[in-house]
Design an enzyme around this catalytic site. Structure first.
Site, short mmCIF file in Angstrom:
data_model
loop_
_atom_site.label_atom_id
_atom_site.label_comp_id
_atom_site.label_asym_id
_atom_site.label_seq_id
_atom_site.Cartn_x
_atom_site.Cartn_y
_atom_site.Cartn_z
N GLY A 133 0.85 -1.18 0.00
CA GLY A 133 0.00 0.00 0.00
C GLY A 133 0.88 1.22 0.00
O GLY A 133 1.06 1.89 -1.02
N SER A 134 1.51 1.49 1.14
CA SER A 134 2.41 2.65 1.24
C SER A 134 3.67 2.45 0.39
O SER A 134 4.21 3.39 -0.19
CB SER A 134 2.83 2.88 2.69
OG SER A 134 1.71 3.27 3.45
N ARG A 268 -28.27 25.23 22.47
CA ARG A 268 -28.35 24.30 23.60
C ARG A 268 -28.00 25.01 24.90
O ARG A 268 -26.97 25.70 24.96
CB ARG A 268 -27.37 23.15 23.34
CG ARG A 268 -27.19 22.20 24.46
CD ARG A 268 -28.14 21.06 24.35
NE ARG A 268 -27.87 20.06 25.37
CZ ARG A 268 -28.60 18.99 25.55
NH1 ARG A 268 -29.66 18.78 24.79
NH2 ARG A 268 -28.30 18.12 26.48
N GLY A 340 -22.47 15.94 22.60
CA GLY A 340 -22.85 14.96 23.61
C GLY A 340 -23.41 13.69 22.96
O GLY A 340 -22.91 13.24 21.93
N GLU A 364 -4.50 7.71 -0.41
CA GLU A 364 -3.60 8.60 -1.19
C GLU A 364 -2.37 9.03 -0.39
O GLU A 364 -1.91 10.17 -0.48
CB GLU A 364 -4.37 9.81 -1.73
CG GLU A 364 -5.25 9.42 -2.90
CD GLU A 364 -6.01 10.57 -3.50
OE1 GLU A 364 -5.38 11.59 -3.80
OE2 GLU A 364 -7.23 10.42 -3.67
N1 COS Z 1 7.23 13.38 -8.34
C1 COS Z 1 8.14 12.94 -9.25
N2 COS Z 1 9.08 12.01 -8.96
C2 COS Z 1 9.09 11.51 -7.70
C3 COS Z 1 8.17 11.91 -6.72
C4 COS Z 1 7.21 12.90 -7.08
N3 COS Z 1 6.33 13.33 -6.18
N4 COS Z 1 8.42 11.23 -5.57
C5 COS Z 1 9.48 10.44 -5.81
N5 COS Z 1 9.88 10.61 -7.11
C6 COS Z 1 11.00 9.94 -7.76
C7 COS Z 1 12.28 10.10 -6.94
O1 COS Z 1 12.93 11.31 -7.26
C8 COS Z 1 13.06 8.88 -7.36
O2 COS Z 1 13.62 9.11 -8.64
P1 COS Z 1 15.23 8.99 -8.89
O3 COS Z 1 15.60 7.61 -8.39
O4 COS Z 1 15.34 9.16 -10.37
O5 COS Z 1 15.83 10.08 -8.09
C9 COS Z 1 11.99 7.80 -7.55
O6 COS Z 1 10.77 8.52 -7.81
C10 COS Z 1 11.83 6.92 -6.34
O7 COS Z 1 11.49 7.74 -5.24
P2 COS Z 1 11.76 7.33 -3.73
O8 COS Z 1 13.13 6.79 -3.60
O9 COS Z 1 11.38 8.49 -2.87
O10 COS Z 1 10.72 6.12 -3.54
P3 COS Z 1 10.32 5.25 -2.26
O11 COS Z 1 10.18 3.85 -2.70
O12 COS Z 1 11.24 5.55 -1.14
O13 COS Z 1 8.82 5.71 -1.92
C11 COS Z 1 7.04 7.00 -0.91
C12 COS Z 1 8.45 6.94 -1.56
C13 COS Z 1 6.90 6.19 0.37
C14 COS Z 1 6.86 8.48 -0.60
C15 COS Z 1 5.97 6.54 -1.95
O14 COS Z 1 6.02 5.15 -2.16
C16 COS Z 1 4.55 6.94 -1.56
O15 COS Z 1 4.12 8.06 -1.80
N6 COS Z 1 3.78 5.98 -0.97
C17 COS Z 1 2.35 6.19 -0.67
C18 COS Z 1 1.57 5.66 -1.80
C19 COS Z 1 0.16 6.09 -1.81
O16 COS Z 1 -0.15 7.26 -1.77
N7 COS Z 1 -0.74 5.11 -1.92
C20 COS Z 1 -2.13 5.34 -2.01
C21 COS Z 1 -2.63 4.91 -3.34
S1 COS Z 1 -3.98 5.81 -3.93
S2 COS Z 1 -5.38 5.51 -2.67
#
Ligand code: COS
Length: 382
Positions: A133-134, A268, A340, A364
């Site tokens: 998910g995350s 109230r 309440g 999200e």
């Molecule tokens: N816009 C453009 N590029 C982005 C970005 C953004 N907002 N965020 C990250 N990137 C890029 C990074 O720059 C990196 O690129 P480079 O390797 O070329 O530098 C690449 O994407 C990977 O980014 P990162 O290393 O930050 O990825 P992680 O795996 O550490 O994940 C999180 C980052 C946790 C922030 C991400 O997985 C996330 O947002 N998770 C939540 C997901 C979510 O919202 N789920 C709900 C679904 S919809 S209900």
């Protein structure tokens, strides 16, 4: 009557104030809707919002492409949420589900937008999986190129509009590189062979939500959105636009909770005087009003920053979502306390808000993920 003074802030133009007035009039006539059959209610809401013209803001016009106006998206979500959480949901999904097409779709793929903007087709965003998910970069679902076709296998879960959408934006591992660099996005019609709904999910504020199963789903190469392997960044760019709007929806719920509270504390009586005469109650009201304004500033700061040309609003959008959703939870909890017993009575407005707000701190990008994003941006000077 909700406070509208924020519309005079310099973030807005005349067109935004006019939109807010038009939508307020529409909401007063049409909302809330009956929630007993959420599928039917959402389909009707999309048709009605489409007929009234409000879905034209949810995606770009393929015949006259201009950037999405995030301030309008936020104003619409805030206003709808204040009147009916399901109406906000229905509008929001039309935007999130087609966000990748608005930002990165080919003219052929963008033909879907002609329908979604009129409410003639429903859309959904299929990113989350049972095991990721995350941690998006860790997804399992695969898309393997076989001649001129991709073959998709795997599962997507927590998919809003799952089961009633006509078109899905689906992310799968195409394997150009490990992790984040090997994911691609696809546009998938709901009618494609091999795609099924394996489970419908029940949640505390009911809305259409499902697990999707992909069994040897064959898609033409032309279903690929953007470049192969660029799906992770693409998904993050879509979320950068729509996370501010989640904050806006939370703001709408919080504003409604504050309105309900202001009515309650005046009408109230307690210990022979209106509830408002108690200083402890005034303290709660002050905290609520402050949190609402601070959330609004962050939400519309993020939207305005995007609309005025910033290449990335990762930090602003994460701050807006984190603060507005967490604070809305606190505001609504105070509203329940001040109401309440009526605050927890099934069917009361604040009871509904209490159930509606919780998921916004999870979907999200959970609050915890927003903190990771903000901290990394701070470290990198973003
Ligand atoms: N816009 C453009 N590029 C982005 C970005 C953004 N907002 N965020 C990250 N990137 C890029 C990074 O720059 C990196 O690129 P480079 O390797 O070329 O530098 C690449 O994407 C990977 O980014 P990162 O290393 O930050 O990825 P992680 O795996 O550490 O994940 C999180 C980052 C946790 C922030 C991400 O997985 C996330 O947002 N998770 C939540 C997901 C979510 O919202 N789920 C709900 C679904 S919809 S209900």
């Amino acid at each position: 009557m909700a406070d509208k003074s924020f519309l005079n802030w310099p973030f807005f133009e005349t067109k935004h104030r006019e939109l807010a007035d038009q939508l307020e009039a529409w909401c007063s006539k049409n909302l809330p809707v009956d929630h007993s059959d959420v599928d039917a209610a959402c389909v009707k809401l999309v048709r009605d919002l489409g007929a009234a013209g409000f879905l034209t803001y949810s995606a770009i016009d393929p015949d006259d492409p201009k950037a999405l106006d995030v301030r309008s998206l936020c104003l619409i979500r805030e206003t709808l949420a204040r009147h009916d959480g399901l109406a906000d949901f229905s509008f929001a999904m039309q935007g999130l589900g087609t966000g990748a097409l608005s930002l990165f779709g080919t003219p052929e793929q963008q033909k879907w937008l002609l329908k979604t903007r009129k409410g003639e087709a429903l859309s959904a965003f299929a990113l989350s999986e049972p095991r990721s998910g995350s941690d998006v970069a860790n997804m399992d679902m695969t898309a393997v190129l076989d001649g001129e076709e991709y073959i998709l296998n795997g599962e997507k879960t927590w998919i809003s509009n799952g089961g009633i959408a006509d078109v899905y934006c689906v992310f799968a591992r195409t394997g150009e590189a490990p992790g984040a660099k090997g994911i691609s996005a696809f546009v998938v019609p709901a009618t494609v062979k091999g795609l099924s709904i394996s489970e419908r999910l029940e949640v505390i504020a009911p809305h259409p939500l499902a697990t999707l199963k992909f069994e040897n789903v064959r898609l033409p190469k032309s279903a690929l959105i953007g470049d192969a392997g660029a799906g992770f960044k693409l998904s993050m760019s879509v979320l950068d636009v729509f996370r501010s709007t989640v904050g806006a929806a939370a703001l709408g719920f919080a504003r409604r909770a504050l309105d309900e509270t202001l009515n309650r504390v005046q009408s109230r009586e307690l210990f022979g005087a209106p509830l408002f005469d108690l200083q402890m109650v005034q303290g709660h009201v002050a905290d609520m009003a402050l949190d609402v304004d601070a959330a609004a500033l962050l939400v519309y700061r993020a939207a305005w920053t995007k609309d005025t040309g910033a290449a990335r609003v990762t930090r602003e959008a994460a701050m807006a979502k984190l603060y507005a959703t967490d604070k809305a939870q606190e505001v609504i909890d105070k509203a329940v306390q001040i109401h309440g017993g009526d605050g927890v009575r099934r069917g009361s407005v604040v009871e509904g808000l209490y159930r509606e707000i919780r998921a916004l701190r999870i979907y999200e990008g959970a609050s915890d993920v927003q903190k990771v994003v903000i901290a990394r941006q701070a470290l990198n000077g973003g």
